[in-house]
Design a protein around this motif. Structure first.
Motif, PDB file in Angstrom:
ATOM      1  N   SER A  55     -25.112 -17.704  56.028  1.00 21.28           N
ATOM      2  CA  SER A  55     -24.335 -18.932  55.841  1.00 21.28           C
ATOM      3  C   SER A  55     -22.835 -18.651  55.901  1.00 21.28           C
ATOM      4  O   SER A  55     -22.045 -19.526  56.240  1.00 21.28           O
ATOM      5  N   LEU A  56     -22.429 -17.408  55.585  1.00 23.14           N
ATOM      6  CA  LEU A  56     -21.010 -17.059  55.668  1.00 23.14           C
ATOM      7  C   LEU A  56     -20.541 -17.001  57.126  1.00 23.14           C
ATOM      8  O   LEU A  56     -19.418 -17.374  57.433  1.00 23.14           O
ATOM      9  N   ARG A  57     -21.423 -16.579  58.020  1.00 17.56           N
ATOM     10  CA  ARG A  57     -21.084 -16.589  59.448  1.00 17.56           C
ATOM     11  C   ARG A  57     -20.867 -18.031  59.906  1.00 17.56           C
ATOM     12  O   ARG A  57     -19.916 -18.327  60.626  1.00 17.56           O
ATOM     13  N   ASP A  58     -21.742 -18.913  59.464  1.00 16.84           N
ATOM     14  CA  ASP A  58     -21.586 -20.336  59.793  1.00 16.84           C
ATOM     15  C   ASP A  58     -20.283 -20.886  59.228  1.00 16.84           C
ATOM     16  O   ASP A  58     -19.581 -21.656  59.885  1.00 16.84           O
ATOM     17  N   GLU A  59     -19.953 -20.478  58.011  1.00 20.59           N
ATOM     18  CA  GLU A  59     -18.701 -20.916  57.381  1.00 20.59           C
ATOM     19  C   GLU A  59     -17.495 -20.417  58.185  1.00 20.59           C
ATOM     20  O   GLU A  59     -16.530 -21.157  58.404  1.00 20.59           O
ATOM     21  N   LEU A  60     -17.568 -19.167  58.641  1.00 22.75           N
ATOM     22  CA  LEU A  60     -16.498 -18.602  59.454  1.00 22.75           C
ATOM     23  C   LEU A  60     -16.310 -19.402  60.742  1.00 22.75           C
ATOM     24  O   LEU A  60     -15.187 -19.736  61.113  1.00 22.75           O
ATOM     25  N   ILE A  61     -17.405 -19.740  61.401  1.00 18.98           N
ATOM     26  CA  ILE A  61     -17.323 -20.516  62.639  1.00 18.98           C
ATOM     27  C   ILE A  61     -16.740 -21.902  62.361  1.00 18.98           C
ATOM     28  O   ILE A  61     -15.890 -22.394  63.112  1.00 18.98           O
ATOM     29  N   THR A  62     -17.149 -22.507  61.272  1.00 21.01           N
ATOM     30  CA  THR A  62     -16.620 -23.827  60.906  1.00 21.01           C
ATOM     31  C   THR A  62     -15.125 -23.753  60.614  1.00 21.01           C
ATOM     32  O   THR A  62     -14.350 -24.587  61.071  1.00 21.01           O
ATOM     33  N   GLN A  63     -14.718 -22.736  59.852  1.00 15.09           N
ATOM     34  CA  GLN A  63     -13.310 -22.603  59.449  1.00 15.09           C
ATOM     35  C   GLN A  63     -12.415 -22.141  60.597  1.00 15.09           C
ATOM     36  O   GLN A  63     -11.305 -22.638  60.756  1.00 15.09           O
ATOM     37  N   GLY A  64     -12.903 -21.151  61.359  1.00 11.67           N
ATOM     38  CA  GLY A  64     -12.040 -20.520  62.349  1.00 11.67           C
ATOM     39  C   GLY A  64     -12.344 -20.843  63.795  1.00 11.67           C
ATOM     40  O   GLY A  64     -11.572 -20.519  64.676  1.00 11.67           O
ATOM     41  N   GLY A  65     -13.512 -21.424  64.043  1.00 13.52           N
ATOM     42  CA  GLY A  65     -13.853 -21.793  65.404  1.00 13.52           C
ATOM     43  C   GLY A  65     -14.617 -20.738  66.180  1.00 13.52           C
ATOM     44  O   GLY A  65     -15.081 -20.991  67.282  1.00 13.52           O
ATOM     45  N   LYS A  66     -14.745 -19.544  65.623  1.00  7.82           N
ATOM     46  CA  LYS A  66     -15.522 -18.491  66.277  1.00  7.82           C
ATOM     47  C   LYS A  66     -16.011 -17.503  65.225  1.00  7.82           C
ATOM     48  O   LYS A  66     -15.562 -17.531  64.081  1.00  7.82           O
ATOM     49  N   SER A  67     -16.930 -16.625  65.640  1.00  5.51           N
ATOM     50  CA  SER A  67     -17.543 -15.707  64.675  1.00  5.51           C
ATOM     51  C   SER A  67     -16.879 -14.327  64.654  1.00  5.51           C
ATOM     52  O   SER A  67     -17.400 -13.397  64.046  1.00  5.51           O
ATOM     53  N   GLN A  68     -15.725 -14.178  65.268  1.00  6.98           N
ATOM     54  CA  GLN A  68     -15.030 -12.894  65.350  1.00  6.98           C
ATOM     55  C   GLN A  68     -14.551 -12.438  63.975  1.00  6.98           C
ATOM     56  O   GLN A  68     -14.018 -13.221  63.195  1.00  6.98           O
ATOM     57  N   VAL A  69     -14.763 -11.148  63.701  1.00  5.99           N
ATOM     58  CA  VAL A  69     -14.226 -10.523  62.494  1.00  5.99           C
ATOM     59  C   VAL A  69     -13.388  -9.327  62.904  1.00  5.99           C
ATOM     60  O   VAL A  69     -13.623  -8.758  63.972  1.00  5.99           O
ATOM     61  N   PRO A  70     -12.412  -8.941  62.118  1.00  7.46           N
ATOM     62  CA  PRO A  70     -12.004  -9.575  60.873  1.00  7.46           C
ATOM     63  C   PRO A  70     -11.275 -10.891  61.125  1.00  7.46           C
ATOM     64  O   PRO A  70     -10.615 -11.069  62.143  1.00  7.46           O
ATOM     65  N   CYS A  71     -11.425 -11.772  60.157  1.00  3.60           N
ATOM     66  CA  CYS A  71     -10.706 -13.039  60.179  1.00  3.60           C
ATOM     67  C   CYS A  71     -10.154 -13.270  58.781  1.00  3.60           C
ATOM     68  O   CYS A  71     -10.908 -13.309  57.814  1.00  3.60           O
ATOM     69  N   LEU A  72      -8.849 -13.391  58.701  1.00  3.70           N
ATOM     70  CA  LEU A  72      -8.202 -13.701  57.433  1.00  3.70           C
ATOM     71  C   LEU A  72      -7.843 -15.173  57.441  1.00  3.70           C
ATOM     72  O   LEU A  72      -7.100 -15.626  58.311  1.00  3.70           O
TER      73      LEU A  72
ATOM     74  N   ASN B  97      -6.636 -21.648  54.598  1.00  2.00           N
ATOM     75  CA  ASN B  97      -7.625 -22.245  55.514  1.00  2.00           C
ATOM     76  C   ASN B  97      -7.229 -22.208  56.988  1.00  2.00           C
ATOM     77  O   ASN B  97      -7.863 -22.872  57.801  1.00  2.00           O
ATOM     78  N   LYS B  98      -6.207 -21.430  57.345  1.00  2.88           N
ATOM     79  CA  LYS B  98      -5.833 -21.248  58.753  1.00  2.88           C
ATOM     80  C   LYS B  98      -6.246 -19.846  59.175  1.00  2.88           C
ATOM     81  O   LYS B  98      -5.857 -18.866  58.527  1.00  2.88           O
ATOM     82  N   PRO B  99      -7.028 -19.712  60.271  1.00  2.00           N
ATOM     83  CA  PRO B  99      -7.546 -18.400  60.654  1.00  2.00           C
ATOM     84  C   PRO B  99      -6.508 -17.514  61.339  1.00  2.00           C
ATOM     85  O   PRO B  99      -5.669 -17.987  62.110  1.00  2.00           O
ATOM     86  N   LEU B 100      -6.581 -16.226  61.040  1.00  2.00           N
ATOM     87  CA  LEU B 100      -5.802 -15.213  61.727  1.00  2.00           C
ATOM     88  C   LEU B 100      -6.773 -14.100  62.110  1.00  2.00           C
ATOM     89  O   LEU B 100      -7.465 -13.555  61.244  1.00  2.00           O
ATOM     90  N   TYR B 101      -6.824 -13.789  63.398  1.00  2.00           N
ATOM     91  CA  TYR B 101      -7.727 -12.761  63.916  1.00  2.00           C
ATOM     92  C   TYR B 101      -6.916 -11.540  64.341  1.00  2.00           C
ATOM     93  O   TYR B 101      -5.689 -11.583  64.358  1.00  2.00           O
ATOM     94  N   GLU B 102      -7.629 -10.494  64.698  1.00  2.00           N
ATOM     95  CA  GLU B 102      -7.069  -9.217  65.168  1.00  2.00           C
ATOM     96  C   GLU B 102      -6.521  -8.410  63.992  1.00  2.00           C
ATOM     97  O   GLU B 102      -5.629  -8.850  63.279  1.00  2.00           O
ATOM     98  N   SER B 103      -7.057  -7.211  63.844  1.00  2.00           N
ATOM     99  CA  SER B 103      -6.721  -6.370  62.693  1.00  2.00           C
ATOM    100  C   SER B 103      -5.222  -6.088  62.590  1.00  2.00           C
ATOM    101  O   SER B 103      -4.650  -6.168  61.503  1.00  2.00           O
ATOM    102  N   ASP B 104      -4.569  -5.770  63.709  1.00  2.00           N
ATOM    103  CA  ASP B 104      -3.139  -5.470  63.645  1.00  2.00           C
ATOM    104  C   ASP B 104      -2.327  -6.693  63.239  1.00  2.00           C
ATOM    105  O   ASP B 104      -1.358  -6.574  62.477  1.00  2.00           O
ATOM    106  N   ASP B 105      -2.723  -7.862  63.723  1.00  2.70           N
ATOM    107  CA  ASP B 105      -2.016  -9.098  63.353  1.00  2.70           C
ATOM    108  C   ASP B 105      -2.193  -9.403  61.866  1.00  2.70           C
ATOM    109  O   ASP B 105      -1.259  -9.834  61.194  1.00  2.70           O
TER     110      ASP B 105
END
Length: 80
Positions: free
Chosen positions: A39-56, A60-68
């Motif tokens: 269900s956390l994967r589903d939550e990630l997709i709902t919040q961020g629009g994709k299942s990519q990790v890491p996602c901070l 409630n605004k997603p930021l992807y890419e470890s260096d970013d």
């Protein structure tokens, strides 16, 4: 301080990089391991629009890419 939630998978090397930074700087972040609960994967997709990790999620605004993520944490949390 903004609300911080990290979606991650323990087996992901990019996630491990972010987790090590968070631990070394003792940053308070809510952790969500998407491999333990589908269900956390589903939550990630709902919040961020994709299942990519890491996602901070920052307030409630997603930021992807470890260096970013690490750069954002350095500028907005560590050096405050």
């Amino acid at each position: 301080m903004p609300s911080l939630i990290l979606f991650y998978r323990p087996t992901c090397p990019y996630c491990q990089k972010v987790l090590a930074f968070i631990k070394s700087h003792e940053i308070a972040v809510e952790m969500k391991d998407i491999s333990r609960d589908p269900s956390l994967r589903d939550e990630l997709i709902t919040q961020g629009g994709k299942s990519q990790v890491p996602c901070l999620l920052i307030d409630n605004k997603p930021l992807y890419e470890s260096d970013d993520i690490i750069d954002w944490l350095k500028k907005n949390v560590v050096n405050r």
